[in-house]
Scaffold this motif. Structure first.
Motif, PDB file in Angstrom:
ATOM      1  N   SER A 141      34.241 -41.038   6.621  1.00 24.96           N
ATOM      2  CA  SER A 141      33.681 -42.287   7.139  1.00 24.96           C
ATOM      3  C   SER A 141      33.446 -42.199   8.638  1.00 24.96           C
ATOM      4  N   HIS A 142      33.949 -41.139   9.266  1.00 26.50           N
ATOM      5  CA  HIS A 142      33.798 -40.942  10.709  1.00 26.50           C
ATOM      6  C   HIS A 142      32.383 -40.456  10.975  1.00 26.50           C
ATOM      7  N   GLU A 143      31.507 -41.353  11.474  1.00 26.10           N
ATOM      8  CA  GLU A 143      30.103 -41.007  11.639  1.00 26.10           C
ATOM      9  C   GLU A 143      29.596 -41.367  13.032  1.00 26.10           C
ATOM     10  N   PRO A 144      30.008 -40.603  14.049  1.00 23.60           N
ATOM     11  CA  PRO A 144      29.450 -40.873  15.369  1.00 23.60           C
ATOM     12  C   PRO A 144      27.954 -40.590  15.404  1.00 23.60           C
ATOM     13  N   GLU A 145      27.523 -39.708  14.544  1.00 29.44           N
ATOM     14  CA  GLU A 145      26.106 -39.344  14.483  1.00 29.44           C
ATOM     15  C   GLU A 145      25.842 -38.719  13.124  1.00 29.44           C
ATOM     16  N   THR A 146      24.755 -39.087  12.500  1.00 35.41           N
ATOM     17  CA  THR A 146      24.422 -38.490  11.206  1.00 35.41           C
ATOM     18  C   THR A 146      22.919 -38.295  11.143  1.00 35.41           C
ATOM     19  N   ASP A 147      22.394 -37.924   9.985  1.00 32.47           N
ATOM     20  CA  ASP A 147      20.960 -37.661   9.870  1.00 32.47           C
ATOM     21  C   ASP A 147      20.475 -38.114   8.492  1.00 32.47           C
ATOM     22  N   PRO A 148      19.155 -38.168   8.269  1.00 36.57           N
ATOM     23  CA  PRO A 148      18.616 -38.656   6.989  1.00 36.57           C
ATOM     24  C   PRO A 148      19.077 -37.857   5.779  1.00 36.57           C
ATOM     25  N   ALA A 149      19.234 -36.545   5.925  1.00 38.92           N
ATOM     26  CA  ALA A 149      19.647 -35.724   4.776  1.00 38.92           C
ATOM     27  C   ALA A 149      21.051 -36.113   4.313  1.00 38.92           C
ATOM     28  N   ARG A 150      21.946 -36.344   5.249  1.00 43.02           N
ATOM     29  CA  ARG A 150      23.314 -36.729   4.887  1.00 43.02           C
ATOM     30  C   ARG A 150      23.342 -38.130   4.273  1.00 43.02           C
TER      31      ARG A 150
END
Length: 410
Positions: free
Chosen positions: A44-53
């Motif tokens: 749940s730790h998402e400081p930064e993610t992307d569309p694929a994830r």
């Protein structure tokens, strides 16, 4: 020497907790997948993610476009072969930012993967070691997961991609892998690629399957999606000669064209084989046929089977040979230079003349000029280009060089 304690052993029975712990230690988003790219756990730790994830989390599985790109780029092959984490470059076209990934291994093979987004800069060697510890701790729980799920469509799709990309080199290894997931492979097969104007979604796949089922001449053993292409492993059910298969493919092509209309771009089949180590060859033949059909739409409009391309299948080799040695046809070069300087159409005239089997009347009709005008142009072509239009070898060479050039410029 005392073995270093694995900080993730306490979380080995719960992959969600393991993903959270790994994310806390690294300060980066973590995703855990099984060997068939289904989502198992994520942090749940998402400081930064992307569309694929995000798409993986929402769909509970890695999107087909991402899977196909990872296979084509060699990332999955590297993961299958490496016991250490690997760096994965960004692939912006599929919404994938930089990652580090590692395969979760057992004694018998790969059980799954851990992916970590490089959200805050490149991994250090120490962080690479932490990721390797997490993969080791996840092994037992992932083995249990695989035992529960290994016979579903995901396993079939993964096997199909291994075959398409040549990862399985021998017939015996292919059949062994297929047997493990409960698949009986037919004795005769070919790869068929259907191309569409937009990305292939699940609904379109089902529509295609319905069309094939209605025809009852082919059985689809495997299927995979690569963006706008639906890749099928087919086996003929009744008619098993090349002629019969081609006739059925032509009928299917017309059926799909009528059903999907402007969304449908075409069908291409690789050769028929009975050796599964040749499956990648059948796939590459189908892809080349699609490529040729795009370059030479009028000449190859009705071709659906690779072997029926004739000399067109050799154009990539001719073009590569020309580029490799930096050699151009000097006669063509002279005509092109002359046309540029005098605003004439000698090279186009020669191309049409050769395409019409050196027949002055039909070539003149195609050019919409009088036969006398064409004869005059042919005389200038001979003079400027240094071409003997009565020499069959020279004409064949010119014809192939012009075709290869058009393929390369396409």
């Amino acid at each position: 020497m005392r073995q270093k304690h694995n900080i993730f052993e306490l979380y080995a029975d719960n992959l969600e907790m393991l993903a959270e712990k790994l994310s806390d230690v690294l300060g980066r988003p973590v995703t855990v997948e099984d060997a068939n790219h289904r989502l198992v756990a994520y942090s749940s730790h998402e400081p930064e993610t992307d569309p694929a994830r995000l798409a993986t989390i929402v769909g509970r599985r890695v999107p087909d476009t991402v899977i196909s790109s990872l296979w084509h780029s060699g990332v999955i092959a590297r993961l299958l072969e490496s016991e250490d984490p690997i760096r994965v470059p960004a692939m912006k076209e599929i919404g994938l930012s930089e990652r580090v990934a590692i395969a979760i291994r057992s004694n018998t093979g790969v059980l799954g993967y851990i992916w970590v987004v490089e959200a805050e800069g490149p991994f250090t060697e120490e962080e690479m070691g932490v990721l390797k510890q997490a993969a080791a701790a996840a092994r037992v729980r992932m083995a249990q997961w695989q035992m529960q799920r290994h016979k579903d469509e995901g396993a079939q799709a993964d096997l199909f991609w291994q075959l398409l990309t040549g990862h399985l080199q021998t017939e015996s290894l292919v059949r062994e892998k297929a047997a493990k997931i409960g698949i009986t492979l037919p004795s005769l097969f070919h790869v068929v690629v259907l191309q569409f104007a937009s990305d292939v979604k699940e609904r379109r796949q089902q529509q295609v399957l319905e069309r094939f089922s209605a025809e009852a001449h082919f059985r689809i053993v495997f299927r995979a999606v690569d963006k706008s292409e639906l890749v099928l492993l087919c086996t003929p059910l009744v008619y098993k000669t090349r002629t019969d298969v081609v006739l059925r493919l032509e009928a299917m092509n017309r059926n799909l064209q009528a059903f999907f209309k402007e969304e449908y771009r075409g069908l291409a089949s690789g050769g028929l084989y009975n050796d599964y180590s040749k499956l990648e060859a059948s796939y590459q033949e189908a892809l080349l046929l699609l490529q040729i059909k795009q370059r030479f739409q009028e000449e190859t409009a009705g071709v659906v089977y690779y072997a029926d391309l004739g000399f067109y299948r050799y154009l990539p080799l001719l073009w590569q040979e020309s580029r490799k040695h930096g050699s151009n046809n000097e006669c063509v070069a002279r005509l092109r230079a002359y046309d540029l300087e005098h605003h004439s159409e000698l090279l186009h005239t020669l191309t049409v003349f050769l395409a019409h089997d050196s027949n002055v009347k039909t070539a003149a009709d195609a050019l919409h000029i009088h036969m006398n005008t064409l004869n005059y142009r042919l005389k200038r072509i001979s003079e400027v280009g240094g071409i003997d239009l009565t020499d069959m070898d020279q004409k064949v060479t010119l014809y192939l060089d012009l075709k290869a050039e058009k393929f390369g410029d396409g």
